[in-house]
Design an enzyme around this catalytic site. Sequence first.
Site, mmCIF file in Angstrom:
data_model
loop_
_atom_site.group_PDB
_atom_site.id
_atom_site.type_symbol
_atom_site.label_atom_id
_atom_site.label_comp_id
_atom_site.label_asym_id
_atom_site.label_seq_id
_atom_site.Cartn_x
_atom_site.Cartn_y
_atom_site.Cartn_z
ATOM 1 N N TYR A 12 -52.363 -3.851 24.237
ATOM 2 C CA TYR A 12 -53.586 -3.188 23.769
ATOM 3 C C TYR A 12 -54.698 -3.422 24.789
ATOM 4 O O TYR A 12 -54.911 -4.555 25.252
ATOM 5 C CB TYR A 12 -54.038 -3.736 22.413
ATOM 6 C CG TYR A 12 -55.382 -3.189 21.980
ATOM 7 C CD1 TYR A 12 -55.464 -1.998 21.269
ATOM 8 C CD2 TYR A 12 -56.570 -3.826 22.334
ATOM 9 C CE1 TYR A 12 -56.697 -1.472 20.905
ATOM 10 C CE2 TYR A 12 -57.798 -3.304 21.981
ATOM 11 C CZ TYR A 12 -57.850 -2.127 21.266
ATOM 12 O OH TYR A 12 -59.071 -1.591 20.924
ATOM 13 N N GLU B 125 -60.104 3.434 24.398
ATOM 14 C CA GLU B 125 -58.991 2.580 23.971
ATOM 15 C C GLU B 125 -57.652 3.131 24.428
ATOM 16 O O GLU B 125 -57.419 4.339 24.380
ATOM 17 C CB GLU B 125 -59.032 2.476 22.444
ATOM 18 C CG GLU B 125 -57.952 1.638 21.809
ATOM 19 C CD GLU B 125 -58.059 1.639 20.301
ATOM 20 O OE1 GLU B 125 -58.802 0.789 19.761
ATOM 21 O OE2 GLU B 125 -57.428 2.492 19.639
#
Length: 386
Positions: A101, A189
Amino acid sequence: MKIHEYQAKDIFEQYGIPVTKGSMATSAHEAKAIAETLGCAVVVKAQVHVGGRGKAGGVKVAHNADETYAVAQNILGLEIKGLPVKKVLVAEAVNIVKEFYVGITLDLTVKKIVFLVSASGGVDIEEVAAHHPEAIIKVYIDPLLGLQPFQKRQMAYALFTQNEHIHQAMDIFEKLYHVFCSLDCSLAEINPLVITRHDESETGRLLALDAKVVLDDNGLIRHPELEALRDMDVVEEEDEVEARNNGLTFIKLDGEIGCVVNGAGLAMATMDIIKLFGGEPANFLDVGGSSNPNKIVKAFQIILKNPKIKAVFINIFGGITRCDDIANGLLEAHKQMDIHVPIVIRLAGTNEEQARTILNSANFSAYSSMEEAVTQVVRLAKGEQA
């Protein structure tokens, strides 16, 4: 403003971040044609502004063009969390070795941009933060110095062991930071960022398998071309859309005291002090720095649509915004509308005395003390005698 994954991937690609090949389709026929062009197994992903697409059946693998047609037809008929799926992204399927992530957002408590990276990619990062906070590495970026080389190394070494992956990651971090700052984002993101390879003999390369970008509405004035990315099918609060179209910033809340304020900071403080004195704000409304009386008229029209409103609090600290224009706007609103709730006014700053004269001529009065004004409006909203 949220944008879809396929749009975010286009932006990433423009900034040099490696992404999977693919295109958006609005029909099963288009999806099949994209799969034929790619010539490999694909992933068909619903394009809706909600999470949990995979669990809802909105993300499926198809191994050939005919299968892509069937999968796309099924997904385009779905409704995910109340939103109908009208678009799908058809992207190449890749062999995933490991998921990570990477995200950038704003930490308003320290007034800095913060990088969040984790070896726990491909899952709900909020769940990871709640149950395994130690799995998330936070790196704060000084707004004046920007992302530093040692910070890129810190994050890359925390996630990867092979030099090739470390260098690729540092490059991606730099480019993602450039996206975030250049486009006035509130979130950029990659979840997941993956290591992918064709066979065991390869070291593998890093690839952004997903992309999420949220743009700050207040920055769109500097990026008019990004306004075209707005999904007009997304259901927004009608009042919020009307406010935005009239140069106001409005968010509806659950209370009974309508707020008309100039400046976001003062608007937040106004809601806080109303709560402190036992009241409940019905909205956030910032009329901005304009001295246009018509903004006050429009603000009242929007606020008074709410049947829960029991009182309205006008709180103005005049700087660029002139108090006399606010007063004229209130009088104009009173002429045009049937205002059936009490109004409490607090004025201070530019042309304050002129504003008081205007208000007195129409049997209105204004406080200069925030505490006195808030005490009054809370009492009125509760039906007590002032």
